[in-house]
Design a protein around this motif. Sequence first.
Motif, PDB file in Angstrom:
ATOM      1  N   TRP A  58       3.173  22.242 -16.446  1.00  0.00           N
ATOM      2  CA  TRP A  58       3.988  21.327 -15.641  1.00  0.00           C
ATOM      3  C   TRP A  58       4.796  20.412 -16.557  1.00  0.00           C
ATOM      4  O   TRP A  58       5.991  20.216 -16.347  1.00  0.00           O
ATOM      5  CB  TRP A  58       3.079  20.514 -14.717  1.00  0.00           C
ATOM      6  N   VAL A  59       4.146  19.877 -17.594  1.00  0.00           N
ATOM      7  CA  VAL A  59       4.842  18.999 -18.546  1.00  0.00           C
ATOM      8  C   VAL A  59       5.971  19.760 -19.226  1.00  0.00           C
ATOM      9  O   VAL A  59       7.087  19.254 -19.345  1.00  0.00           O
ATOM     10  CB  VAL A  59       3.864  18.414 -19.597  1.00  0.00           C
ATOM     11  N   LYS A  62       8.934  19.974 -17.012  1.00  0.00           N
ATOM     12  CA  LYS A  62       9.571  18.678 -16.797  1.00  0.00           C
ATOM     13  C   LYS A  62      10.356  18.201 -18.010  1.00  0.00           C
ATOM     14  O   LYS A  62      11.426  17.615 -17.865  1.00  0.00           O
ATOM     15  CB  LYS A  62       8.538  17.613 -16.399  1.00  0.00           C
ATOM     16  N   ILE A  63       9.828  18.421 -19.214  1.00  0.00           N
ATOM     17  CA  ILE A  63      10.516  17.888 -20.398  1.00  0.00           C
ATOM     18  C   ILE A  63      11.761  18.683 -20.746  1.00  0.00           C
ATOM     19  O   ILE A  63      12.689  18.143 -21.332  1.00  0.00           O
ATOM     20  CB  ILE A  63       9.583  17.779 -21.634  1.00  0.00           C
ATOM     21  N   ASN A  71       9.348  10.961 -23.975  1.00  0.00           N
ATOM     22  CA  ASN A  71       9.492  11.793 -22.783  1.00  0.00           C
ATOM     23  C   ASN A  71       8.232  12.629 -22.540  1.00  0.00           C
ATOM     24  O   ASN A  71       7.758  12.748 -21.405  1.00  0.00           O
ATOM     25  CB  ASN A  71      10.723  12.696 -22.893  1.00  0.00           C
ATOM     26  N   ILE A  72       7.678  13.196 -23.604  1.00  0.00           N
ATOM     27  CA  ILE A  72       6.452  13.993 -23.471  1.00  0.00           C
ATOM     28  C   ILE A  72       5.310  13.109 -22.985  1.00  0.00           C
ATOM     29  O   ILE A  72       4.589  13.471 -22.049  1.00  0.00           O
ATOM     30  CB  ILE A  72       6.098  14.691 -24.803  1.00  0.00           C
ATOM     31  N   ASN A  74       5.494  10.363 -21.290  1.00  0.00           N
ATOM     32  CA  ASN A  74       5.772   9.974 -19.910  1.00  0.00           C
ATOM     33  C   ASN A  74       5.232  11.017 -18.931  1.00  0.00           C
ATOM     34  O   ASN A  74       4.555  10.673 -17.962  1.00  0.00           O
ATOM     35  CB  ASN A  74       7.291   9.797 -19.723  1.00  0.00           C
ATOM     36  N   PHE A  75       5.503  12.280 -19.193  1.00  0.00           N
ATOM     37  CA  PHE A  75       5.042  13.321 -18.275  1.00  0.00           C
ATOM     38  C   PHE A  75       3.555  13.644 -18.452  1.00  0.00           C
ATOM     39  O   PHE A  75       2.895  14.036 -17.494  1.00  0.00           O
ATOM     40  CB  PHE A  75       5.914  14.574 -18.393  1.00  0.00           C
ATOM     41  N   ASP A  77       1.347  11.397 -18.875  1.00  0.00           N
ATOM     42  CA  ASP A  77       0.698  10.368 -18.059  1.00  0.00           C
ATOM     43  C   ASP A  77       0.668  10.749 -16.578  1.00  0.00           C
ATOM     44  O   ASP A  77      -0.216  10.326 -15.853  1.00  0.00           O
ATOM     45  CB  ASP A  77       1.412   9.025 -18.219  1.00  0.00           C
ATOM     46  N   LYS A  78       1.633  11.553 -16.127  1.00  0.00           N
ATOM     47  CA  LYS A  78       1.734  11.922 -14.712  1.00  0.00           C
ATOM     48  C   LYS A  78       1.057  13.253 -14.374  1.00  0.00           C
ATOM     49  O   LYS A  78       0.763  13.519 -13.216  1.00  0.00           O
ATOM     50  CB  LYS A  78       3.212  12.010 -14.314  1.00  0.00           C
ATOM     51  N   ALA A  79       0.838  14.077 -15.379  1.00  0.00           N
ATOM     52  CA  ALA A  79       0.363  15.445 -15.143  1.00  0.00           C
ATOM     53  C   ALA A  79      -0.975  15.507 -14.419  1.00  0.00           C
ATOM     54  O   ALA A  79      -1.158  16.317 -13.507  1.00  0.00           O
ATOM     55  CB  ALA A  79       0.280  16.209 -16.470  1.00  0.00           C
TER      56      ALA A  79
END
Length: 140
Positions: A58-59, A62-63, A71-72, A74-75, A77-79
């Motif tokens: 998923w990351v 997104k990146i 940026n990495i 950030n994603f 943290d959300k994964a």
Amino acid sequence: DVYKRQVSTQSTGHSNTMKATLLAILVIASFFAFSFGEIKSNVGGVIECEVCEFALGWVENKIGENKTEANIENFLDKACDLIRIFYNTCVTIIKADVPLIIAGFQNNETPTKICTDLKACPVTDQFTICLLYTSDAADD
């Protein structure tokens, strides 16, 4: 009209099929994990591997091409929020070595490779397979 409806149904069905398949894998894996005792994150079991590959996949999507550290992170943290049932497992895997994950993405490594480096997934023994194949060929 019938053809268009059939194609439309098939394309949405594929997405739903993938989600259902992932959910089924996670449910089956969790059943076996709970049946055989506590999960250890350093063992690299089925659940850890699936969770790691799902989260990092998923990351990766997104990146895109923006592979900056910020940026990495950030994603990352959300994964884990995406897979609430395995949230703690996901956080344990990802927090184990954030610099390794960032370096992996920046070096264009696959989520599978990164998860293997994190020891969330087992190492495949391709060298042994190659040797077995070579020794069989040498006998001919």
